[in-house]
Design an enzyme around this catalytic site. Structure first.
Site, PDB file in Angstrom:
ATOM      1  N   LYS A   1      -0.050   4.152   4.639  1.00 22.66           N
ATOM      2  CA  LYS A   1      -0.115   3.726   3.246  1.00 22.66           C
ATOM      3  C   LYS A   1       0.592   4.769   2.371  1.00 22.66           C
ATOM      4  CE  LYS A   1      -3.775   0.663   4.397  1.00 22.66           C
ATOM      5  NZ  LYS A   1      -5.139   0.522   4.838  1.00 22.66           N
TER       6      LYS A   1
ATOM      7  N   HIS B   1      -7.375   4.544   1.367  1.00 29.28           N
ATOM      8  CA  HIS B   1      -6.811   4.191   0.058  1.00 29.28           C
ATOM      9  C   HIS B   1      -7.010   5.252  -1.000  1.00 29.28           C
ATOM     10  CE1 HIS B   1      -5.669   0.111   1.132  1.00 29.28           C
ATOM     11  NE2 HIS B   1      -6.756   0.115   1.876  1.00 29.28           N
TER      12      HIS B   1
ATOM     13  N   ASP C   1     -13.818   6.952   5.408  1.00 27.75           N
ATOM     14  CA  ASP C   1     -12.457   6.436   5.582  1.00 27.75           C
ATOM     15  C   ASP C   1     -11.712   6.587   4.253  1.00 27.75           C
ATOM     16  OD1 ASP C   1     -10.173   4.832   5.760  1.00 27.75           O
ATOM     17  OD2 ASP C   1     -11.135   3.401   7.120  1.00 27.75           O
TER      18      ASP C   1
ATOM     19  N   HIS D   1     -14.321  -1.723   6.110  1.00 25.19           N
ATOM     20  CA  HIS D   1     -13.137  -2.346   6.703  1.00 25.19           C
ATOM     21  C   HIS D   1     -13.396  -2.847   8.134  1.00 25.19           C
ATOM     22  CE1 HIS D   1      -8.898  -2.178   8.284  1.00 25.19           C
ATOM     23  NE2 HIS D   1      -8.639  -2.605   7.060  1.00 25.19           N
TER      24      HIS D   1
ATOM     25  N   GLU E   1     -16.286   4.278   2.752  1.00 26.39           N
ATOM     26  CA  GLU E   1     -14.884   4.492   2.390  1.00 26.39           C
ATOM     27  C   GLU E   1     -14.858   5.197   1.039  1.00 26.39           C
ATOM     28  OE1 GLU E   1     -12.772   0.723   2.591  1.00 26.39           O
ATOM     29  OE2 GLU E   1     -13.797   0.220   4.451  1.00 26.39           O
TER      30      GLU E   1
ATOM     31  N   ASN F   1       0.818  -1.212   0.000  1.00 32.12           N
ATOM     32  CA  ASN F   1       0.000   0.000   0.000  1.00 32.12           C
ATOM     33  C   ASN F   1       0.857   1.270   0.000  1.00 32.12           C
ATOM     34  OD1 ASN F   1      -2.386  -1.563   0.212  1.00 32.12           O
ATOM     35  ND2 ASN F   1      -2.052  -1.756   2.415  1.00 32.12           N
TER      36      ASN F   1
ATOM     37  N   SER G   1     -11.088  -0.890   0.019  1.00 33.27           N
ATOM     38  CA  SER G   1      -9.750  -1.472   0.098  1.00 33.27           C
ATOM     39  C   SER G   1      -9.609  -2.782  -0.664  1.00 33.27           C
ATOM     40  CB  SER G   1      -9.361  -1.676   1.559  1.00 33.27           C
ATOM     41  OG  SER G   1     -10.285  -2.516   2.209  1.00 33.27           O
TER      42      SER G   1
HETATM   43  C1  PLP Z   1      -5.549  -0.083   6.198  1.00 30.52           C
HETATM   44  C2  PLP Z   1      -6.870   0.423   6.538  1.00 30.52           C
HETATM   45  C3  PLP Z   1      -7.132   0.897   7.827  1.00 30.52           C
HETATM   46  C4  PLP Z   1      -6.148   0.740   8.953  1.00 30.52           C
HETATM   47  O1  PLP Z   1      -5.055   1.588   8.817  1.00 30.52           O
HETATM   48  P1  PLP Z   1      -3.693   1.215   9.555  1.00 30.52           P
HETATM   49  O2  PLP Z   1      -2.992   2.512   9.635  1.00 30.52           O
HETATM   50  O3  PLP Z   1      -3.019   0.202   8.709  1.00 30.52           O
HETATM   51  O4  PLP Z   1      -4.061   0.660  10.897  1.00 30.52           O
HETATM   52  C5  PLP Z   1      -8.365   1.480   8.072  1.00 30.52           C
HETATM   53  N1  PLP Z   1      -9.311   1.551   7.104  1.00 30.52           N
HETATM   54  C6  PLP Z   1      -9.092   1.077   5.867  1.00 30.52           C
HETATM   55  C7  PLP Z   1     -10.165   1.206   4.840  1.00 30.52           C
HETATM   56  C8  PLP Z   1      -7.879   0.478   5.548  1.00 30.52           C
HETATM   57  O5  PLP Z   1      -7.670  -0.020   4.338  1.00 30.52           O
END
Ligand code: PLP
Length: 379
Positions: free
Chosen positions: A228, A210, A207, A135, A178, A49, A182
């Site tokens: 990421k 990504h 969220d 997620h 989101e 990522n 993801s």
């Molecule tokens: C990766 C991810 C998270 C968590 O983030 P981290 O910093 O890796 O704990 C939260 N929400 C989504 C949609 C993700 O893909």
């Protein structure tokens, strides 16, 4: 004699193995240009990522080193005790500016940000309506909050609207989605969702883990990650100042966990600065994903994530194994991360992939029997 706990564990593991759902760690060393080294072999990764490749950028690495030399290795306490380094302030200001919001707040990880923000905003007499594909960290945050949960069909405004009919039975309503999903790489209809939320006096949390380009939608709370695109570790939220202040005062994962090491904050700040000065970098992962989908006659990529849905766990694991033998690391994603019978290969594209590598990957995939047998998802 084995203890009753180890007997229990053995039995559970046997069941997990039967379903081809056993999970293993694969020790790998990451190198520049999406290269990975295992004990035996080098791979090109299409599973990281690190969308802009900034984890390996000389300036980002230097920023982390300098911070360690100047401030030491760890934070020493929770942010509300003595763990709030001034590096937090500058990073939070830069994050707020990036998202054009009044304020931002950094958490220990994206996972903790979702736990913290959701459980701070809603509770027992409240309703949460979340996309079916949200997620795990979002679902865990909802559980922790104790709010009532309804889930709408993935990206369906009609399904969301239907659930919103129950809004009036609850004190507050929080809608969660989101911006880029993801495991599917598709995008939520954020503008329409935000209108629906305004009409029904509901709050919207999105969220953005990504998404590479900040959207201009009007969600109440943005969740993001430093882990990421921002090449470091940690999570954050952004929104109006009073909302952020309130969450800072109530989010348990923030209050009861140690602050991030200064080096982690410095690396994320440097990554953000590189993005600010070279915004054209943000377009490259999507361009690479588009090249891939066009070359294989798939639906055009809408983000840096492209799934190839194969169905059973075994098919996905075998496909991943085939690609690994040819030098490409593409992880098989299985339930419960994705719905049953939709195990898949999930390709992520980065700014640092070279077109000839993507070309070579496509040459290999085209010839695989599992590629012809993939499950085609209509748009
Ligand atoms: C990766 C991810 C998270 C968590 O983030 P981290 O910093 O890796 O704990 C939260 N929400 C989504 C949609 C993700 O893909």
């Amino acid at each position: 004699m084995p203890s009753s706990l180890s007997q229990f564990a053995e039995k559970q593991l046997a069941a997990i193995r039967t379903k081809a759902a056993f999970r293993e760690f694969l020790p790998l060393i990451r190198q520049p240009d999406q290269q990975l080294l295992s004990k035996e072999k080098a791979y090109i990764s299409f599973s990281c990522n690190d969308y802009l490749g900034l984890t390996q950028h000389p300036l980002v690495k230097e920023a982390a080193k300098t911070a360690i030399a100047a401030y030491g290795a760890g934070a020493g306490a929770s942010r509300l005790v003595t763990g709030d380094h001034p590096l937090y302030t500058s990073l939070e200001q830069a994050l707020a500016q990036f998202h054009q919001r009044e304020a931002a707040l950094v958490f220990g990880s994206g996972y903790m940000a979702n736990l913290g923000v959701i459980s701070a905003l809603v509770g027992k007499n409240d309703l949460v309506i979340a996309d079916k594909f949200c997620h795990a960290s979002i679902l865990d945050g909802i559980k922790l909050s104790g709010a009532h949960l309804l889930r709408f069909q993935h990206n369906s405004l009609a399904s969301l609207r239907e659930h919103l009919h129950q809004r009036s039975y609850y004190r507050h309503c929080l809608v969660i989605t989101e911006s880029v999903f993801s495991m599917d790489g598709d995008c939520a209809p954020l503008l329409e969702m935000s209108e629906l939320c305004t009409e029904t006096d509901s709050w919207l949390l999105v969220d953005h883990a990504h998404s590479l380009v900040p959207t201009s939608s009007s969600e109440d709370v943005i969740v993001g990650t430093l882990s990421k695109m921002l090449a470091s570790y940690g999570g954050y939220i952004a929104g109006e100042r009073s909302t952020i202040e309130y969450i800072r005062n109530t989010a348990r994962p923030l209050i009861f966990s140690t602050g991030l090491p200064p080096s982690v904050l410095a690396a994320a700040s440097q990554a953000l600065e590189i993005i600010r000065t070279q915004p054209e970098l943000l377009m490259l992962p999507l361009q690479h994903a588009r090249f891939f989908t066009e070359r294989l006659h798939l639906n055009p990529a809408t983000s840096a994530i492209v799934p190839l849905i194969l169905g059973s766990n075994e098919l996905a694991l075998n496909a991943s194994h085939d690609l690994k033998e040819k030098g490409f690391l593409v992880t098989a994603i299985r339930p419960p991360t994705v719905p049953a019978q939709t195990a898949r290969l999930r390709f992520t594209f980065a700014a640092t992939h070279r077109p000839e590598e993507i070309e070579r990957l496509c040459d290999v995939i085209e010839k695989e029997p599992w590629f012809k047998a993939r499950i085609v998802v209509s748009e």
